[in-house]
Design an enzyme around this catalytic site. Structure first.
Site, short mmCIF file in Angstrom:
data_model
loop_
_atom_site.label_atom_id
_atom_site.label_comp_id
_atom_site.label_asym_id
_atom_site.label_seq_id
_atom_site.Cartn_x
_atom_site.Cartn_y
_atom_site.Cartn_z
N HIS A 86 0.83 -1.20 0.00
CA HIS A 86 0.00 0.00 0.00
C HIS A 86 0.87 1.26 0.00
O HIS A 86 2.02 1.24 0.45
CB HIS A 86 -0.93 0.01 1.21
CG HIS A 86 -2.00 -1.03 1.12
ND1 HIS A 86 -3.01 -1.13 2.04
CD2 HIS A 86 -2.23 -2.01 0.20
CE1 HIS A 86 -3.83 -2.13 1.70
NE2 HIS A 86 -3.36 -2.67 0.59
N GLU A 88 0.69 3.97 1.82
CA GLU A 88 1.10 4.37 3.17
C GLU A 88 2.26 3.52 3.65
O GLU A 88 3.22 4.01 4.24
CB GLU A 88 -0.06 4.22 4.16
CG GLU A 88 -1.33 4.93 3.77
CD GLU A 88 -2.31 4.03 3.02
OE1 GLU A 88 -1.92 3.43 1.99
OE2 GLU A 88 -3.45 3.92 3.45
N CYS A 114 -6.40 1.32 5.28
CA CYS A 114 -6.96 0.05 5.73
C CYS A 114 -6.52 -0.17 7.18
O CYS A 114 -5.70 0.59 7.71
CB CYS A 114 -6.48 -1.10 4.84
SG CYS A 114 -4.73 -1.51 5.05
N CYS A 117 -2.60 -0.68 7.50
CA CYS A 117 -1.84 0.57 7.39
C CYS A 117 -2.06 1.45 8.62
O CYS A 117 -1.14 2.11 9.08
CB CYS A 117 -2.24 1.33 6.13
SG CYS A 117 -1.66 0.54 4.60
#
Length: 165
Positions: A86, A88, A114, A117
């Site tokens: 991801h 992040e 999410c 993260c």
């Protein structure tokens, strides 16, 4: 003789500026579902950036196809089935890779995080998260509340970046 007055363009706020950068960074994404970008900032200085894409050295979804699409997995569910890291996570990983302290920083991300993260965001000491789009996984909200993370959304319409969508 009258002097011609210059037209002054409205400067974006700092939040708008960094969010626009997150959207620009998202253009590097190799995900077939969502192009997501992240920028970690402290004292109005960019520390790291990240976008969602394949693990280093692994073939990207652009050429492999999306396993989640093939298995008809909805967004926000069974994230472990995805080959991508991801945005992040990539921004946080870059801070460690390059020895950059991101404690007490702000994360600007095109989409809300999410739950995975969110846990990383809290543990590395990021204190504020600003996003544009609500990701289908809402589990982060309760976690951010308990951890004291300042969370807000900056509407895309305020950014004049609809061409990036």
């Amino acid at each position: 003789m009258k002097k011609k007055q210059k037209t002054i363009n409205k400067r974006p706020s700092w939040d708008e500026y960094f969010m626009k950068l997150a959207w620009l960074i998202a253009e590097r994404s190799t995900c077939l579902r969502h192009h997501i970008g992240a920028v970690i900032v402290k004292d109005k200085r960019i520390l790291t950036t990240g976008y969602n894409g394949a693990v280093v050295g692994v073939q990207e979804c652009i050429s492999l196809g999306c396993l989640r699409n093939k298995l008809n997995i909805p967004s926000g569910q069974n994230q472990e089935m995805c080959m991508a890291v991801h945005a992040e996570q990539n921004a946080i990983i870059q801070s460690g890779y390059n020895g950059v302290n991101i404690k007490n920083s702000t994360l600007y991300c095109t989409h809300s995080p999410c739950i995975l993260c969110s846990k990383m965001i809290i543990n590395v000491g990021i204190r504020k998260v600003i996003t544009s789009i609500q990701y289908p996984d809402n589990a982060f909200k309760k976690l951010f509340l308990h951890a004291g993370i300042d969370f807000s959304r900056l509407q895309i319409s305020n950014l004049a970046i609809t061409q990036l969508l």
